[in-house]
Design a protein around this motif. Structure first.
Motif, PDB file in Angstrom:
ATOM      1  N   MET A  12       0.806  -1.224   0.000  1.00 25.86           N
ATOM      2  CA  MET A  12       0.000   0.000   0.000  1.00 25.86           C
ATOM      3  C   MET A  12       0.839   1.273   0.000  1.00 25.86           C
ATOM      4  N   ILE A  55       0.588   3.006  -3.284  1.00 20.62           N
ATOM      5  CA  ILE A  55      -0.724   3.494  -3.721  1.00 20.62           C
ATOM      6  C   ILE A  55      -0.887   4.929  -3.233  1.00 20.62           C
ATOM      7  N   ARG A 109      -6.194   7.466  -2.977  1.00 14.42           N
ATOM      8  CA  ARG A 109      -6.790   6.191  -3.372  1.00 14.42           C
ATOM      9  C   ARG A 109      -6.930   5.281  -2.159  1.00 14.42           C
ATOM     10  N   VAL A 110      -5.955   5.300  -1.259  1.00 16.64           N
ATOM     11  CA  VAL A 110      -6.049   4.491  -0.037  1.00 16.64           C
ATOM     12  C   VAL A 110      -7.261   4.922   0.782  1.00 16.64           C
ATOM     13  N   LEU A 168      -6.230  -3.015  -7.927  1.00 13.60           N
ATOM     14  CA  LEU A 168      -5.065  -3.164  -7.049  1.00 13.60           C
ATOM     15  C   LEU A 168      -4.011  -4.062  -7.685  1.00 13.60           C
ATOM     16  N   GLU A 175      -2.966  -2.152 -11.470  1.00 18.24           N
ATOM     17  CA  GLU A 175      -2.320  -0.839 -11.463  1.00 18.24           C
ATOM     18  C   GLU A 175      -1.268  -0.665 -10.374  1.00 18.24           C
ATOM     19  N   HIS A 176      -1.341  -1.478  -9.330  1.00 17.22           N
ATOM     20  CA  HIS A 176      -0.453  -1.265  -8.185  1.00 17.22           C
ATOM     21  C   HIS A 176       0.348  -2.505  -7.787  1.00 17.22           C
TER      22      HIS A 176
END
Length: 146
Positions: free
Chosen positions: A83, A86, A90-91, A115, A118-119
């Motif tokens: 995380m 991110i 967005r979080v 998730l 993109e991450h």
């Protein structure tokens, strides 16, 4: 003893990392933990990004947790490491989406897909999918607009 890359972490020797292994700790910008001083703040040598935790630090904490049998805590650290990549906005949106009755099952499925795509946050995506399953069983999903 656990191993992270070419590092060997022994919970009995290396924990807490900040006092026993500060040589391993750095900010996301690469500054060492010893560089985080009040003098550096006053001099303007630190940015807000310097005060954030680095993903590698969280992964080392996960290794320490694994080393003492705290696997669930270790998983939390690994998700937290994901995380860090991110954006904060967005979080916060994710937290709101995960509130009971805030999202439909499809919205949570879309979030999990995002998730991963993109991450590269596969562990966090799995947690979102698990939450969607639990919410469905407990009737805690928002009603879908038809």
């Amino acid at each position: 003893m656990t191993q992270t890359g070419d590092r060997h972490l022994d919970p009995a020797v290396d924990y807490p990392l900040s006092s026993r292994r500060p040589d391993l700790l750095h900010t996301p910008t690469g500054k060492h933990i010893e560089d985080l001083t009040l003098d550096a703040v006053v001099a303007g040598d630190l940015s807000p990004l310097d005060l954030r935790i680095a993903p590698d630090t969280l992964l080392m904490q996960a290794e320490i947790a694994d080393g003492v049998g705290r696997w669930q805590l270790a998983e939390n650290f690994r998700r937290a490491a994901e995380m860090t990549e991110i954006p904060d906005e967005r979080v916060l949106a994710m937290y709101n989406a995960l509130r009971p009755n805030a999202s439909t099952g499809q919205e949570l499925a879309d979030l999990a897909d995002e998730l991963e795509r993109e991450h590269s946050a596969s562990r966090t995506a799995a947690l979102v999918r698990e939450a969607a399953e639990v919410y469905e069983r407990r009737n805690l999903l928002a009603a879908a607009d038809d």
